[in-house]
Design a protein around this motif. Structure first.
Motif, short mmCIF file in Angstrom:
data_model
loop_
_atom_site.label_atom_id
_atom_site.label_comp_id
_atom_site.label_asym_id
_atom_site.label_seq_id
_atom_site.Cartn_x
_atom_site.Cartn_y
_atom_site.Cartn_z
N GLU A 1 -3.81 5.04 8.11
CA GLU A 1 -4.24 3.94 8.98
C GLU A 1 -3.62 4.04 10.37
O GLU A 1 -4.30 3.79 11.38
CB GLU A 1 -3.86 2.60 8.35
N SER B 1 -1.14 5.88 2.72
CA SER B 1 -2.19 5.02 3.26
C SER B 1 -1.80 4.44 4.62
O SER B 1 -2.63 4.32 5.53
CB SER B 1 -2.50 3.89 2.28
N ALA C 1 0.85 -1.19 0.00
CA ALA C 1 0.00 0.00 0.00
C ALA C 1 0.89 1.24 0.00
O ALA C 1 2.02 1.20 0.48
CB ALA C 1 -0.92 0.01 1.23
#
Length: 265
Positions: free
Chosen positions: A25, A21, A17
């Motif tokens: 997260e 990202s 990813a």
């Protein structure tokens, strides 16, 4: 000749990813952990309340003070600030499983299945061991140390510790014993990563015993009870760590390592 594992697709292939990202997260996981601590903090402020938690924390020391003696506050805001700090500390400990779960959920996608088998038990056991260390300190070490100190205090001295100093002292002991009870986790991780072998750990047993008593003499108060109460459990936990390391290494091998260990036909 290459083995059949060379043609086996990578378990983590396609799970990459973007860096942004991961940051998003991580932010979301941290927010959830903070919310969990905040919710528990609010609940503890309602019951039993900051004052009730402070009385609970001070009970092992107050029980061994002279009759009609209480802890004192030399700072104007200490009667409010110290109980709030204790409530926040208790909230973090109660919400620790949620915090560790958020950490686990963040790193789990980047782990192989055989690594997940190792990490999850370590997260759970490290939480249990840390809480066990804090409980051991609260129920055994602090009462024994308080009784020892009062037994040797001159009769002309009235023992009335300051609440801020007592809180800092107890928090330090909690951290020391909580971290000391993580010895099995450290032994398992070192052995599982291949940094040391089980044979080396057994050979270093004598050195660890000496080091445990040295560490106990440095980080604990200058009384025999607290020093023995830290050194002896560390030695016992070291032996438990060696046993646990042998079991985990046996049951958490990578699939390719297990295949390579078998003799070829």
């Amino acid at each position: 000749m290459s083995s059949s594992n060379d043609n086996k697709p990578d378990e983590l292939a396609g799970t990459e990813a973007p860096f942004v990202s991961h940051l998003v997260e991580l932010r979301d996981r941290l927010i959830r952990a903070v919310i969990a601590v905040g919710v528990v903090f609010g609940a503890l402020c309602v019951w039993p309340g900051p004052a009730g938690l402070y009385d609970l924390l001070a009970a092992p020391m107050v029980a061994h003070l002279p009759a009609d003696t209480k802890l004192i506050a030399t700072n104007v805001i200490s009667p409010i600030l110290v109980p709030l700090k204790i409530t926040l500390m208790a909230a973090f400990m109660v919400a620790l499983p949620v915090v560790l779960y958020q950490l686990w959920a963040f790193v789990a996608p980047g782990l192989y299945s055989h690594e997940k088998k190792l990490v999850l038990p370590l997260v759970v056991s490290s939480t249990i061991l840390f809480i066990a260390g804090v409980a051991f300190c609260y129920f055994l070490v602090i009462p024994g140390m308080s009784k020892f100190i009062q037994a040797f205090a001159p009769t002309t001295i009235t023992a009335a510790p300051d609440i801020e100093q007592y809180f800092g002292f107890v928090l330090t002991l909690f951290l020391v014993f909580g971290i000391a009870f993580e010895v099995p986790i450290a032994v398992v991780v070192l052995a599982r990563m291949g940094i040391v072998t089980l044979e080396q750990l057994r050979a270093w047993r004598g050195y660890f015993i000496v080091a445990s008593f040295i560490v106990a003499a440095v980080v604990t108060p200058p009384d025999v009870i607290s020093q023995l109460a830290l050194a002896i459990p560390m030695c016992i936990l070291y032996e438990i760590g060696i046993i646990a390391a042998g079991l985990l290494i046996k049951h958490t091998k990578a699939p390719d390592a297990e295949t390579d260990a078998k003799p070829s036909a």
